[in-house]
Enzyme design. Structure first.
Site, PDB file in Angstrom:
ATOM      1  N   THR A 285      26.654  34.284  94.323  1.00 56.32           N
ATOM      2  CA  THR A 285      25.914  35.360  94.990  1.00 56.32           C
ATOM      3  C   THR A 285      24.733  35.705  94.090  1.00 56.32           C
ATOM      4  O   THR A 285      24.873  35.715  92.860  1.00 56.32           O
ATOM      5  CB  THR A 285      26.796  36.603  95.228  1.00 56.32           C
TER       6      THR A 285
ATOM      7  N   SER B  11      10.872   8.453  96.836  1.00 55.81           N
ATOM      8  CA  SER B  11       9.622   8.609  96.122  1.00 55.81           C
ATOM      9  C   SER B  11       8.843   7.306  96.103  1.00 55.81           C
ATOM     10  O   SER B  11       9.424   6.228  96.043  1.00 55.81           O
ATOM     11  CB  SER B  11       9.920   9.060  94.682  1.00 55.81           C
TER      12      SER B  11
END
Lengths: 473, 473, 473, 473
Positions: free
Chosen positions: D184, D315
Site C-alpha cells: 500500500t 528493444s
C-alpha cells in the site's frame, strides 16, 4: 511465404512483404483500431528521414560500409516517397515507446536494402538492428520522429490559421459600417459594429497564430542521439556531429540536439504545449462558430442578424430548412480536440522514470487533432466565413431599440435616472429615445447625437457627444 | 504546550488540543488548500461512527475493557455532535490513504477517552492505535467512511432532485397550452408546446433521480473489516459479525460488508459511478439552464420567449439590464463538476496494487460536486424555475410564422412541393398559410385545420387532420 | 438594520455592513460553495486597486469632485489593506461576469466614502455606480482584476518554481557519482547516474519556469477601459490616458491597455494559457513524484533505491511503515489541477458573443490550482527533495546485474550475438560480464572497461571504450 | 456523370454512384477526418434497418404502394448486407444531427429502389424524402440508429468482458497458493495471496460486466416516431404501432418507443451513461495493466514477482529486453477512452433546446472507445492474462521479509511494541521473526504459527492463531 527469425523464434511472413518478424508479431499483437502509422501525415516520412540521416552520418564516420549505407539511404528515400506504405501494417495503438514502428521501419529498409544489394530480401548483408538502427534506439528515434512530424504538421496548420487571420481582418473592414447590438449574458447591451465584433476574432486569431509559431519552435530540439536512456550509449564517435546536419538537409528544418537528453526522454511537455495551443485554437473556433449559429438563428424565430451561407439542405423532413452545418462541424471538432488534449495530458502525466513510453497514444490523438483543424479551417473559411453576410436592417433595428442605450442617460444624469428611463422604456414598450424626449430629459436634437447607435460604438465620438451636451447645457 | 511521542520522535502540541503527534505532523506536512475534513459534510461524522461501532463490537467480543469501550463510545459520540470540530486541523489534501485523518480521529478520541476516565488527556489508559483503532486499519476505515459520507450526502442530493422533478412535472401542466416554435440546429423547426418542452426536462430528471438512487445503493457495501490489505489481518474473532449491526444502528442505513474485500480496497469504481451520475445531472442542468438563457435572451434583440425572474440588477453600467444569473450559476457549477469528474477518474485510474490511496483528492472533489448541486438546485428551483413565465404572444407568433410549417405540405404533396412553398414563403416574407392559399394549394378552411400550430403539436390530431384532408379531397 | 434600495426594490441590510442592496441580494442568490472572493489571494486587492486608479484618473480629468475622489481612494486603500474583508460575503460562484463582486466593491467603497465625508454610511454624496464605478463596467473591471490577480499569483508561483529549479540543479551535482540502472517500460535498461536522472528534472523545471514567466506576460494587457462591450462607451475624455499610469503606480507592474478591447472581452485564452502552463507544471511534478514513489518503494519488496525522508508514521495498523506522503500529496494536487484545467477550458469554450461571462468559475478553479502548487512546492522541496538520499549500494548492484549491458556486446558484435548473450545471462542467472568471459567473447580486462556501468553513462567514455577495443583487437 | 437536383440547385454525381445530390454536397463539406460511417460497426446497418422497418410499417398502413415498399425493403436489406458500403462517402464528422448520413441512406435506397423498379437510378418512382424517409425525420432516425448501434456494439463488448470475468475467476483458483506481499502506498504491507489479489480483479470485472448489461438496457427505448421535434408531426396513423414490431423482428432486440419523445431528442444521457460505464471498464483495465507492469518489472532491478508473457522483442538496441507491450496497449487505450468520455460529455452538455444535434462526434468517439476495448480485451486475455505466471519464490521471499509482519506483534502486545520490533528489524536488517525470537517476545514455536505469511492471509486462521497464543500464554 518466408520465415524470419527473431529472439523469440520463427515467424511466417508473406513473400512480398518487406517487413519482418517483429512487424508481423506486432501486427497481430495490436490490432485494435484499424488505424496505422500510414494514417498519420508525415510520421513514417519522419522516421525514414532519421534512418537516412543516420546512415549518412554512419557512413561519414566510417561505421557503415558505403554500399550498405547507400542501400539504406536509397531504401529510406523510397519509404519517404510512399513506395512502401503497404508494408507498415501495425496498429497506431501499440506497445509503449513505439518499438514496433521503429522495428517495422528497420525491417522494411533492411529487406529493401538487401534487395538492392543482393537482389533478394533478407538480412544477409544489411541487418535491421545492426545496420539500419546503428547508433539509434527506438527511445530516441520515435520521439525525434514525433517532433519532426509535429514540426511538419504544425507548419500546415499554421498556414491555414494565417489564412484565417487574413480573412478575418478583411471582415473587420467589410463589416465596419454595420451597427448592431452587443449582448452580454445573452441580454441586450449597447451598440457595437459587426466590424468591431470581428476585430475581436481577428486579434484573437493573430495571437493564436503567433502562439502556434512559438510552440512549433519547441519541436526543433530532438533527443536523437540519446539512444536508450539519454546517455547516448552505443552512439559512435562523430555520429552526433554528423547526423544533425544531415537531418537538417533532408528536412529543411533547423533540428538540433536537445540541451539535455534525459529531459528529452523523460518528459512530454512539448506535446502538452502543442496540444494546449491546438486546444486554444479549437476553443476559439468553437466559440466563434457558436456566435455565428446564435446570430444566424431563425430565420423568423431567432436572432436572424447574420446570413450563414447555405451549403446543403438542412432537413430530411422540413423543406426549406437550412442549418449552419459548417459552424456545427467546428463545434464538434473542438469537442474531439479537447478530449484528445486530455488523453495527451494523461499520457504525459503517466510517464515513468527514464522514458515516457506512451508515445503511440500521443501520436494518435495529437495528430488527429492537428489534422482535423488543418482540414476544417479551410472549409470553415471557404464555405462559411467568406460569404457570411449581415442582415443590416435587423442589426440596426436591434441597436436602436435597446433599453441599454439608457447607459448614456446614466453617464449624463447618474445611474438612478438612467435606470428609471430604462425601466419605463421596457414597461411601455418604447425606445429610450422616445422616453427621454417624452419626459423632457433630452430634446430631439440632443437625442439625435447622444443616442445614435453608431456614435456609441466609438468611444471618442461618444465622449465628444457627452462633452458637447455639457457645453450646450 | 505538551509533548507527544510517536515512532518518529517527540512533537510539541498545544495543551488544549485533543489531537496528538501524528495530527500535528500532518497539519504541517499538508497545508496547501486551507480546506479540512470539517468542510466536508458528514465525513468526520462517518469516521467517528465507525470508531464507535468498532468500540461497541470490540466490547461485545470482550476485546476491549468495558470502561475503555464506553469512554471511546462517548468520545466518538461527542465528535459526531461536532464538539471537537476545531481539533481536526489537517488539510483535506494529504498523504495517500487518509492515514492522517484516521490518526487524527484516533488521537482525538483517545485523548478525550483518557480524559473521561482519568481526567487528563494522554494515552495512559486508552491508546489511539491499540484501542481506538482496534481491529481496524486506515485502509478499511477511510474508504468505509467515504462510502458512508457518500451515502448520506447523496441522500440530500436525491431529495432536492426529487423536488426538481415535482416542480418540472407541474410546469408541464402549467405550460401545456403555450404553443411555440421548436428549434433544431438553432433554426426554426415545427411547433411544440412549452409544456412538451418541459416534459422532456421532467422525464430526464425522473431518470436522473432514479439513477442517483441506484448509484447510492453501491455505497451500502463497505470494506470495513478488510483492515490493511483485504485479508482482515488483526481483526479478532467475532468482530465482523458485531461491527456491522452496530454501524447500521448508528447510521440507520443498511451497511454490509463487501462481497470481496480485495476488490473493495483496490478499486474506486463506486466513486466513478457516483461521479458519473452527478456529472449526468450537472450536464442536464447546464443544458436546461442554457435553454432558459437562450429563450430568455433579449428583451428586444433576443428570442424573448421566456421571462426569467429578476433576482438582482444585471449591470453596473447599463441601467435596467437584468441577467439570467441563476441559470448562469448552474452552467458554471456544471463546469466545476465536470472538471471534478476528471480528477476522480485520474485518481481511480492511478490506483496501484492492493489499495487505491488517492482517497483525499476523491473526497475533496466528489463531495464538492455533490455539495454544489445540493445547494444550487433549491436556488435554481426557488429563484428561477418556480416563477419562470412564458411570453405567450411571442411564442405563438413564432409558431405561426415558421416556414417549417411547410412540413405538412410536404406530407400531403411530397417533399418537392413542400420545399417550393417554404422557399417562396421565405423569399417573399410571407407565412406558409399565405403562400398555400395564394397558390391555390389549400383553401383557407383547409389551412385552418392543417396549419394550426397547436394541432401540429399533437401527432394524432395532425394525423387526423391529414386524414380529414384526404377524405375531403 | 437599515434599508437600501436598488432598481428591484428595498433590501434590509445589517447596520454595520458596508455592503449594500445588490451585495445582499447576491449573497442570498449564490450561497453554494461557502467560498468567497476573500479566499482568492489578491483578487479583492486587485478590484480595489482598479477602483482607486479610476478615482485618481477621474479626479485628474475633473470628472470627480476632489473630495469624493479622495474619499473613494481612501476607502479603496482600506479595502486593499484587508480592513473590510468581512464585508465581501458573496459566494465565489455567482452570476456571469462577476457583476456581484464588482457591485459589492462599489457598495463597500461608496458606503465607506460617504462615512469618511459625512460620518454616515449611505450614498448621499458618493454613489456606487455613478462615482465609484465611473468610466467602468463590470465587464472590463472584473477581467482586468482577474488578470492583475493572475499576474500577482503567478509571481508567487514562479518564485517557488525558481527555487525548485535551484534545488534540482544541486541534486544533479550531489548525485553525479551514483550509478544506477535506468528503466524503460519499467524493464531493466542500461546504466545511468542518479545525477543524470535529476538533470532531466532540472532541465524540465528550467523550461517550465521560463514558460510561466512567458505566460505571465500575457497578463500585462488589460481590457480596462473597454467598459460594457469593448467600445469604451461611458468612458470620459482623458480617462484611459490617466488610469493606466495610476494602476502601474499602485501595482508596480507594467499593465497596459489591450491592443483590441473586443478581443479582450470576448476571449479567455489568457486563462487557458496560464492554466495550460500550470497544468504542465503539475503534470511534471506528478511524474517526478511517481518516480520517487517507485524508486523509494520497499523497503524489502520494492525497488528500494531511494530513501524518501520520513515525515510521519505511515500506518495506523502496520507499525514502522513509512509512506511517501509528500510525493502522494503532489500526485493528488496534479489530479485537481488537471480537472480544473478542464473546467477552465469549458468556461472559455462556452463564451458567447461579446463577453465571456464565465469568469467566476475561472477565478475559482484557476487560482485554486495556482495556490495549491504555490503552497505545495515548498513543502515538496523542504520535506522531500532536500533530504532525498540514494541507496548507493542497491543502485550499483542493479546497474551491474542488468542483462541490458549486452547492448555493448551488440554494438561490438551485432545485435544477434548481443541477444544470445543477454538470453544466456537471463536464463542462467548470470551477469553479462560472467557470460562474455565464460563464452570467450571478451577477456576479463576488456570486460573491465567495456562493461563498467559508470563508463556506460558517459557517451564519449563508452564510445572511447569501444574505440579502444577495436584498436586492441 | 449525371446531374441531381436538390433545393439548392444542381449537383454533378458520378454515374455509378447510388448516392445523390445531398450526399455529394456533404462529401465536399465535411472532408476532415478520412473516417466515414462505414468505419463504425453496425451504424449503417442500423440506419438501413430503420428504413426497412419504416417501409414495412408504411406498407402495412397503406401509406406506401407495395411495389415501392418492396423495392425500399430490398434496397435497405442490400445496404444491411454491405453491398453499398462504397456509396457512403461522407465524413463521420459532419453537420449537426447527422442529416447528411440520413439523406445519404435515403438517396442510396431511393436510387437502388428506382433501379429495382425501373431499371435506372433516379427518383422517378421512389423519392428519398417522400418515400424512403416517410414518417421519419433525421432527428428521430439518427438517434434511434445510434441507440441500435450502441445496443449491438455493447453486446460484443459485454461478451468479451464476460470472458475476462471467467479467466480472472480461474486465476483466483490457479494463484490461490501463491503467498506474496501486499503493498500500500507502494510500501511493503502484510501478506496476501496472488489469488486474493486476482479475486479483487475478478469481483470488479463481475461488477463492471453487470453495469454494462444494465447500461445496455437504456438503449432499448428509441425516439423513432418523434420525427423532427418530438411531436411526431408527419407520422401517419398506425405507423408507430407497426414500425416497432418490424424493428424488433429485423434486429432481434426488444426496441420500444421512449416514454417521452421530447426527452429522447433533447438529451444524450444514454450516451453519457454508456460512456461512463465504458470509462469505468477502461479505468479498471488500466489499473490492472499497471499492476502487472509493476509486478513484472525487472527482471533484476524491479519487483520481478510476475512473469508477463513475451509476445515480441522489446528493444531495437537492448538485446533480450522484453517489454509488457500488451498491458501498455491497455493503458493507452484507457487514455483514449477517458478523452473520448470528455468529448461525449461536452457534446451532451452542449445540447440546445429541442434536439441535441452533436450526434456525429458522439458516434465517432463513443464507438471508437467501445471498439478499442472490444478488440483489445481478447488480446489482453490471450496474449497476457492466460499465460501470466507468478515468480513463486520471489513472492514468498517478499512475504517473509516484510517488517509489516510486526502488525501481528502489535495485535498481541500493542502498537508500541509492534513498532519497536519493526524498527529494530529494519535497522538491523533482520526479519520480524528473527527479532521477536532474539528479543524473547515469542518462542520459535509461537513464531511458526503467528508469523507464517500464509496464515496471515486468512483472517480466521490468523484470528485463531492469536486466540491460540492467548490460550497458550
Amino acid at each position: 511465404m518466408r520465415t524470419e527469425t527473431d529472439s523469440l523464434g520463427n515467424v511466417i511472413i508473406p513473400n512480398d512483404a518487406y517487413y519482418g518478424a517483429q512487424t508481423e508479431r506486432a501486427r497481430l499483437n495490436f490490432a485494435v483500431s484499424g488505424k496505422t502509422a500510414v494514417d498519420v501525415p508525415n510520421y513514417l516520412w519522419s522516421v525514414a528521414a532519421i534512418k537516412r540521416a543516420a546512415a549518412e552520418a554512419n557512413s561519414q564516420i566510417n561505421a557503415l560500409d558505403p554500399e550498405i549505407a547507400n542501400a539504406i539511404i536509397q531504401a529510406a528515400t523510397e519509404v519517404m516517397e510512399h513506395k512502401f506504405d503497404n508494408h507498415f501494417p501495425i496498429d497506431i495503438f501499440q506497445g509503449g515507446g513505439g518499438t514496433s514502428t521503429n522495428m517495422n521501419m528497420n525491417e522494411v529498409i533492411a529487406n529493401r536494402a538487401n534487395e538492392i544489394i543482393t537482389g533478394s530480401k533478407g538480412y544477409l548483408v544489411v541487418h535491421p538492428n545492426t545496420h539500419v538502427n546503428m547508433c539509434q534506439s527506438t527511445n530516441d528515434v520515435i520521439p525525434a520522429a514525433m517532433k519532426i512530424t509535429c514540426c511538419l504538421n504544425l507548419a500546415d496548420l499554421i498556414t491555414v490559421v494565417g489564412r484565417l487571420e487574413e480573412v478575418l481582418k478583411q471582415k473587420t473592414i467589410d463589416f465596419a459600417k454595420v451597427v448592431k447590438l452587443a449582448r452580454t449574458c445573452l441580454q441586450d447591451a449597447v451598440p457595437i459594429t459587426l466590424g468591431q465584433q470581428f476585430s475581436g476574432y481577428y486579434h484573437q486569431t493573430k495571437r493564436l497564430h503567433q502562439s502556434l509559431i512559438e510552440a512549433r519552435k519547441q519541436t526543433f530540439s530532438l533527443p536523437l542521439g540519446a539512444t536508450a536512456v539519454g546517455t547516448g550509449l552505443s552512439t559512435l564517435q562523430g555520429y552526433l556531429e554528423h547526423v544533425y546536419p544531415q537531418l537538417q538537409q533532408i528536412t529543411g528544418e533547423p533540428f538540433v540536439a536537445e540541451e539535455n537528453f534525459f529531459d528529452g526522454l523523460q518528459n512530454g511537455d512539448t506535446y502538452l504545449e502543442v496540444a494546449a495551443q491546438i486546444k486554444k485554437l479549437a476553443v476559439f473556433l468553437s466559440k466563434m462558430a457558436t456566435d455565428f449559429r446564435l446570430q444566424g438563428s431563425g430565420p423568423r424565430a431567432g436572432l436572424n442578424e447574420l446570413f450563414i451561407p447555405a451549403v446543403q439542405p438542412g432537413s430530411s423532413i422540413m423543406p426549406g430548412k437550412i442549418n449552419p452545418v459548417i459552424p456545427e462541424l467546428i463545434n464538434q471538432i473542438a469537442y474531439q480536440v479537447i478530449g484528445n488534449d486530455l488523453s495527451i495530458t494523461m499520457a504525459v502525466e503517466g510517464g515513468e522514470l527514464d522514458l515516457n513510453v506512451w508515445e503511440p497514444v500521443i501520436i494518435k490523438t495529437l495528430f488527429e487533432s492537428c489534422g482535423l483543424l488543418t482540414n476544417a479551417i479551410p472549409i470553415f473559411i471557404d464555405k462559411c466565413l467568406i460569404d457570411l453576410k449581415p442582415n443590416v436592417e435587423v442589426c440596426r433595428r436591434y441597436a436602436e431599440q435597446s433599453t441599454a442605450l439608457a447607459t448614456v442617460i446614466s453617464t449624463l444624469f447618474g445611474y438612478k435616472i438612467g435606470s428609471q428611463v430604462a425601466i419605463q422604456a421596457f414597461e411601455q414598450n418604447l425606445s429610450i429615445r422616445e422616453v427621454v424626449i417624452a419626459e423632457g430629459i433630452l430634446t430631439a436634437a440632443q437625442a439625435d447625437y447622444l443616442l445614435d447607435p453608431m456614435i456609441m460604438t466609438d468611444p471618442s465620438a461618444s465622449a465628444a457627444a457627452v462633452h458637447r451636451y455639457h457645453q450646450e447645457s
